[in-house]
Write a protein that holds these residues in place. Structure first.
Motif, PDB file in Angstrom:
ATOM      1  N   GLN A 181      15.251  -4.460   0.983  1.00 31.79           N
ATOM      2  CA  GLN A 181      16.498  -5.169   0.423  1.00 31.79           C
ATOM      3  C   GLN A 181      16.224  -5.739  -0.929  1.00 31.79           C
ATOM      4  O   GLN A 181      17.009  -5.724  -1.939  1.00 31.79           O
ATOM      5  N   THR A 182      14.915  -6.294  -1.096  1.00 27.67           N
ATOM      6  CA  THR A 182      14.607  -6.865  -2.495  1.00 27.67           C
ATOM      7  C   THR A 182      14.466  -5.827  -3.381  1.00 27.67           C
ATOM      8  O   THR A 182      15.086  -6.183  -4.415  1.00 27.67           O
ATOM      9  N   LEU A 183      14.031  -4.804  -3.223  1.00 27.55           N
ATOM     10  CA  LEU A 183      14.249  -3.812  -4.225  1.00 27.55           C
ATOM     11  C   LEU A 183      15.357  -3.113  -4.590  1.00 27.55           C
ATOM     12  O   LEU A 183      15.595  -2.353  -5.454  1.00 27.55           O
ATOM     13  N   GLY A 184      16.119  -3.246  -3.624  1.00 30.91           N
ATOM     14  CA  GLY A 184      17.805  -2.681  -3.837  1.00 30.91           C
ATOM     15  C   GLY A 184      17.902  -1.278  -3.439  1.00 30.91           C
ATOM     16  O   GLY A 184      17.103  -0.540  -2.766  1.00 30.91           O
ATOM     17  N   GLU A 234      21.804   4.050   4.829  1.00 35.62           N
ATOM     18  CA  GLU A 234      20.949   5.195   3.823  1.00 35.62           C
ATOM     19  C   GLU A 234      20.135   4.291   2.960  1.00 35.62           C
ATOM     20  O   GLU A 234      19.239   5.126   1.997  1.00 35.62           O
ATOM     21  N   ASN A 235      20.550   3.232   2.377  1.00 33.21           N
ATOM     22  CA  ASN A 235      19.695   2.187   1.742  1.00 33.21           C
ATOM     23  C   ASN A 235      18.403   1.852   2.165  1.00 33.21           C
ATOM     24  O   ASN A 235      17.364   1.441   1.639  1.00 33.21           O
ATOM     25  N   PHE A 236      18.235   2.124   3.520  1.00 31.53           N
ATOM     26  CA  PHE A 236      17.216   1.707   4.225  1.00 31.53           C
ATOM     27  C   PHE A 236      16.442   2.754   5.147  1.00 31.53           C
ATOM     28  O   PHE A 236      15.379   2.667   5.433  1.00 31.53           O
ATOM     29  N   TRP A 237      17.067   3.913   5.229  1.00 35.12           N
ATOM     30  CA  TRP A 237      16.719   5.012   6.142  1.00 35.12           C
ATOM     31  C   TRP A 237      16.873   6.204   5.513  1.00 35.12           C
ATOM     32  O   TRP A 237      17.883   6.338   4.688  1.00 35.12           O
ATOM     33  N   THR A 238      16.223   7.311   5.780  1.00 38.01           N
ATOM     34  CA  THR A 238      16.386   8.605   5.913  1.00 38.01           C
ATOM     35  C   THR A 238      16.216   9.213   7.264  1.00 38.01           C
ATOM     36  O   THR A 238      15.515   9.065   7.972  1.00 38.01           O
ATOM     37  N   PHE A 239      17.461   9.877   7.736  1.00 46.38           N
ATOM     38  CA  PHE A 239      17.931  10.343   9.198  1.00 46.38           C
ATOM     39  C   PHE A 239      17.285  11.796   9.322  1.00 46.38           C
ATOM     40  O   PHE A 239      17.458  12.474  10.484  1.00 46.38           O
ATOM     41  N   LYS A 240      17.335  12.592   8.232  1.00 45.48           N
ATOM     42  CA  LYS A 240      17.209  14.058   8.537  1.00 45.48           C
ATOM     43  C   LYS A 240      16.001  14.507   9.333  1.00 45.48           C
ATOM     44  O   LYS A 240      16.151  15.544   9.982  1.00 45.48           O
ATOM     45  N   ALA A 280       0.972  -1.078   0.162  1.00 48.27           N
ATOM     46  CA  ALA A 280       0.109   0.175  -0.132  1.00 48.27           C
ATOM     47  C   ALA A 280       0.953   1.154  -0.015  1.00 48.27           C
ATOM     48  O   ALA A 280       0.738   2.445  -0.725  1.00 48.27           O
ATOM     49  N   VAL A 281       1.909   1.342   0.740  1.00 54.46           N
ATOM     50  CA  VAL A 281       2.932   2.386   0.651  1.00 54.46           C
ATOM     51  C   VAL A 281       3.260   2.156  -0.874  1.00 54.46           C
ATOM     52  O   VAL A 281       3.803   3.358  -1.355  1.00 54.46           O
ATOM     53  N   LEU A 282       4.055   1.542  -0.955  1.00 60.18           N
ATOM     54  CA  LEU A 282       4.775   1.043  -2.452  1.00 60.18           C
ATOM     55  C   LEU A 282       3.883   1.910  -3.404  1.00 60.18           C
ATOM     56  O   LEU A 282       4.561   2.726  -4.117  1.00 60.18           O
ATOM     57  N   SER A 330      15.432   1.266  -4.093  1.00 65.15           N
ATOM     58  CA  SER A 330      14.077   1.052  -3.329  1.00 65.15           C
ATOM     59  C   SER A 330      13.325   2.725  -3.164  1.00 65.15           C
ATOM     60  O   SER A 330      13.990   3.592  -2.569  1.00 65.15           O
ATOM     61  N   PRO A 331      12.140   3.074  -3.391  1.00 66.42           N
ATOM     62  CA  PRO A 331      11.468   4.099  -3.286  1.00 66.42           C
ATOM     63  C   PRO A 331      11.037   4.426  -2.070  1.00 66.42           C
ATOM     64  O   PRO A 331      10.380   5.459  -1.552  1.00 66.42           O
ATOM     65  N   VAL A 332      11.210   3.364  -0.895  1.00 69.50           N
ATOM     66  CA  VAL A 332      10.691   3.491   0.463  1.00 69.50           C
ATOM     67  C   VAL A 332      11.714   3.599   1.360  1.00 69.50           C
ATOM     68  O   VAL A 332      12.719   2.739   1.331  1.00 69.50           O
ATOM     69  N   ARG A 333      11.630   4.142   2.307  1.00 70.00           N
ATOM     70  CA  ARG A 333      12.682   4.469   3.665  1.00 70.00           C
ATOM     71  C   ARG A 333      11.900   4.401   4.847  1.00 70.00           C
ATOM     72  O   ARG A 333      10.772   5.014   5.255  1.00 70.00           O
TER      73      ARG A 333
END
Length: 325
Positions: free
Chosen positions: A91-94, A313-319, A73-75, A97-100
């Protein structure tokens, strides 16, 4: 005002795409979707959403049938924010990935509850089934980690979403081992301490519920996301200082008005246990949470490869958590 229409979701589960198609959302409302029943344990973020509404940010919560459905739903842009864990899907999307992830809502706090007539140790579960929440969930990761730690292998993992549903199955005797949240663990053990018990869990450190969203949404609604993160951090800090606060604010704010009295009575005991267990970080998790999740999930099989090779940073945005006051 946090939407009354969504408070009624507290005892309901939306079923798949039909629910998503039927939810008409205003453009400015930020919809959070989670794969669990919305109960008193959700007050930590419901309080934050109520306060955010006073700053011009409207948020509402829906419950979907599975963690996979939440991520999809998010994707697909059907909801703005997911609540749960989506590391394997990312990880599957690499790297593209447009999701964080952008906030750690709570750390893992699930307890291995067993029927003591059948199970008294982890070794007793070698070659036996265990029931967990869902694929990709924290309970699945803990189960795999227990296999690794105790050198056992479950015959199968059965997926039954919802701690309260698994607790009912334990009462009925249809399952002998599962993981339950704090509230249902307390209720089950108090109800029949001679029949049910706990296995030793040891030191398990990982995220139970993270907030994740599409990166384009995070950019387009950055100001609103920032306000939500600030209120989430405020809520965590205040509850850590006073675990009785959620029960009081629930009444003052009119949150979850249809919550059964049995669960109302469990609100303060839950938060007292959660606070003493360190479930709610006041900094939103950030890099330490990401690295801890990498260690836990690579050992439990939730993520592939070595933890040291994974890029936060492939999994998170920290800002957002870094900028939050």
């Amino acid at each position: 005002m946090w939407h009354e229409t969504r408070q009624m979701v507290s005892v309901a589960t939306f079923a798949g795409s039909m629910a998503l198609a039927s939810v008409a959302l205003a453009d400015e409302v930020i919809t959070f979707a989670e794969a669990d029943t919305i109960t008193g344990e959700s007050l930590i973020h419901l309080i934050a959403f109520e306060r955010a509404s006073e700053r011009g940010v409207e948020a509402e919560v829906i419950s979907l049938q599975s963690d996979d459905l939440v991520f999809q739903a998010v994707l697909n842009g059907q909801v703005e924010v997911g609540v749960g864990s989506a590391y394997p899907a990312m990880q599957t999307l690499g790297a593209e990935s447009p999701v964080r992830n952008f906030y750690q809502l709570r750390r893992l706090a699930f307890f291995p509850v067993v029927a003591t007539a059948e199970v008294t140790s982890w070794k007793d579960l070698d070659g036996q089934p265990i029931t967990v929440h869902a694929r990709g969930s924290g309970t699945e990761a803990i189960s795999r980690y227990m296999e690794y730690i105790h050198d056992i292998e479950f015959s199968e993992l059965s997926f039954v979403p919802g701690s309260e549903v698994r607790a009912v199955a334990m009462r009925q005797g249809t399952i002998n081992a599962t993981f339950l949240d704090i509230t249902n663990t307390r209720l089950l053990l108090a109800e029949d301490p001679d029949r049910f018990g706990l296995l030793e869990l040891g030191d398990v450190d990982g995220s139970d519920s993270l907030l994740f969203a599409r990166t384009d949404f995070l950019e387009e609604r950055a100001e609103h996301v920032q306000i939500l993160v600030e209120e989430l951090k405020r809520s965590a800090a205040e509850i850590n200082a006073d675990p009785t606060l959620p029960a009081r604010l629930r009444e003052e704010m009119g949150l979850l008005p249809d919550l059964p009295q049995e669960l109302v009575d469990e609100i303060t005991p839950y938060y007292e246990t959660a606070v003493s267990s360190g479930l709610f970080s006041e900094d939103g998790g950030g890099l330490p949470a990401a690295l801890g999740d990498f260690d836990f999930l690579t050992q439990s099989g939730g993520l592939q490869g070595d933890a040291s090779d994974l890029i936060p940073e492939n999994f998170w945005t920290f800002k957002f958590i870094e900028a939050a006051q």
